[in-house]
Design a protein around this motif. Structure first.
Motif, PDB file in Angstrom:
ATOM      1  N   THR A 235       0.820  -1.214   0.000  1.00  0.00           N
ATOM      2  CA  THR A 235       0.000   0.000   0.000  1.00  0.00           C
ATOM      3  C   THR A 235       0.854   1.265   0.000  1.00  0.00           C
ATOM      4  O   THR A 235       0.718   2.123  -0.870  1.00  0.00           O
ATOM      5  CB  THR A 235      -0.953   0.020   1.205  1.00  0.00           C
ATOM      6  N   CYS A 236       1.764   1.381   0.962  1.00  0.00           N
ATOM      7  CA  CYS A 236       2.565   2.615   1.065  1.00  0.00           C
ATOM      8  C   CYS A 236       3.991   2.442   0.548  1.00  0.00           C
ATOM      9  O   CYS A 236       4.783   3.389   0.596  1.00  0.00           O
ATOM     10  CB  CYS A 236       2.565   3.126   2.496  1.00  0.00           C
ATOM     11  N   ASN A 238       6.531   1.008   1.744  1.00  0.00           N
ATOM     12  CA  ASN A 238       7.598   0.997   2.749  1.00  0.00           C
ATOM     13  C   ASN A 238       7.841  -0.441   3.222  1.00  0.00           C
ATOM     14  O   ASN A 238       7.235  -1.386   2.701  1.00  0.00           O
ATOM     15  CB  ASN A 238       7.227   1.916   3.914  1.00  0.00           C
ATOM     16  N   CYS A 254       1.074   2.864   7.615  1.00  0.00           N
ATOM     17  CA  CYS A 254      -0.253   3.153   7.056  1.00  0.00           C
ATOM     18  C   CYS A 254      -1.347   2.253   7.619  1.00  0.00           C
ATOM     19  O   CYS A 254      -2.516   2.402   7.252  1.00  0.00           O
ATOM     20  CB  CYS A 254      -0.226   3.050   5.533  1.00  0.00           C
TER      21      CYS A 254
END
Length: 320
Positions: A235-236, A238, A254
């Motif tokens: 999603t992010c 990272n 997130c």
């Protein structure tokens, strides 16, 4: 317990993940971004070619095979598309090259002029096509397959323009492909007996020998210490997923939940770092503190294991 099977990420996926794990100012970042663009563009081109083949509907039987990898000793080839018909076989090479395309029939050179007017001399794709035709001719002879072979280079980019075509090879754009295929089919001589296409397809599948992919860090000489470690968050983007017993893996940044986060991260390891993984290497790559937890996680995958106790390593199973 049912163990999970893993495969390598695609080349484009691997390059994308590698870029996410490298520092912003890594000296190879720009080069790897170009490699990612080329890989993704090539895959899109092959997909366009396959979709176009839906329109191919001859009266006779036929088979279409993608990504055919064969070898004769040390001689290895990869064919983007292979059309088997009752009259002959047609090798299709897919090239996603944009700009003005020029085949020089006197020098046998191929060049592309881009939108900025910059001319670049490139490897002539018809040379690769001719090599594949020679290989498949020898392969068919060894396996007593009586089927003539011809080929075509398909330029799949929507932004390409032919300035000059080669004299001795067939090249076309994607939208022209079907007409060209029928022209090639009509040029084949009539065969005394119709070949058994299903048997030929089985022979090709039996001898399929895909290239052994080198982990990208080895291919591009990138040290493990240069990579960001941790479990990847889709999603992010990272690498700060942590394990939660009930819901799998949760991103500390997130808060996204992904039950497959470990699986994709282990796929990353094999695609980027090495062909073998140990308990210690899993802990280092995924930022896992406990060797006991790492052992339990490794046991959930369907790996081939070698060695004992602390020296044990794991690798993906060979499916060929």
């Amino acid at each position: 317990m049912h163990k999970k099977e893993l495969v390598l990420l695609t080349q484009a996926e691997s390059l994308e993940r590698l870029l996410h794990r490298l520092p912003e100012h890594h000296p190879q970042r720009q080069f790897l971004q170009i490699e990612l663009y080329r890989s993704a563009a090539g895959k899109r081109g092959e997909d366009r070619l396959a979709r176009k083949l839906v329109e191919f509907s001859p009266e006779e039987n036929y088979r279409f095979m993608q990504n055919v990898c064969l070898s004769l000793g040390e001689w290895k080839i990869q064919i983007d598309g292979l059309l088997l018909t009752e009259r002959g076989a047609i090798i299709m090479e897919s090239k996603n090259i944009s700009g003005q395309l020029y085949f020089d029939n006197q020098t046998s050179e191929f060049s592309r002029t881009d939108l900025e007017g910059i001319r670049t001399v490139m490897e002539d794709p018809t040379t690769q096509l001719n090599k594949n035709i020679r290989f498949l001719t020898k392969f068919f002879k060894l396996h007593k397959i009586n089927l003539p072979i011809k080929g075509i280079v398909v330029f799949t980019s929507k932004q390409c323009e032919f300035i000059a075509k080669p004299q001795n090879n067939t090249v076309c754009k994607t939208y022209q492909l079907i007409d060209y295929l029928f022209n090639i089919l009509n040029s084949f001589p009539d065969l005394a007996t119709h070949p058994h296409l299903s048997k030929i397809e089985k022979i090709l599948q039996k001898h399929h020998s895909p290239y052994k992919r080198i982990p990208l860090c080895q291919l591009y000489t990138i040290a493990f210490s240069e990579l960001r470690t941790g479990i990847y968050c889709a999603t992010c983007k990272n690498h700060q997923m942590i394990r939660k017993n009930r819901c799998g893996w949760v991103c500390e940044l997130c808060k996204s939940v992904d039950p497959l986060a470990l699986e994709t991260t282990v796929q990353e390891y094999f695609s980027l770092v090495h062909t073998h993984i140990s308990n210690k290497q899993l802990r280092q790559f995924c930022n896992i503190d406990s060797s006991f937890v790492a052992s339990r996680l490794l046991a959930t995958f369907d790996f081939e294991a070698a060695g004992a106790l602390r020296n044990r390593t794991y690798q993906l199973k060979n499916k060929n």
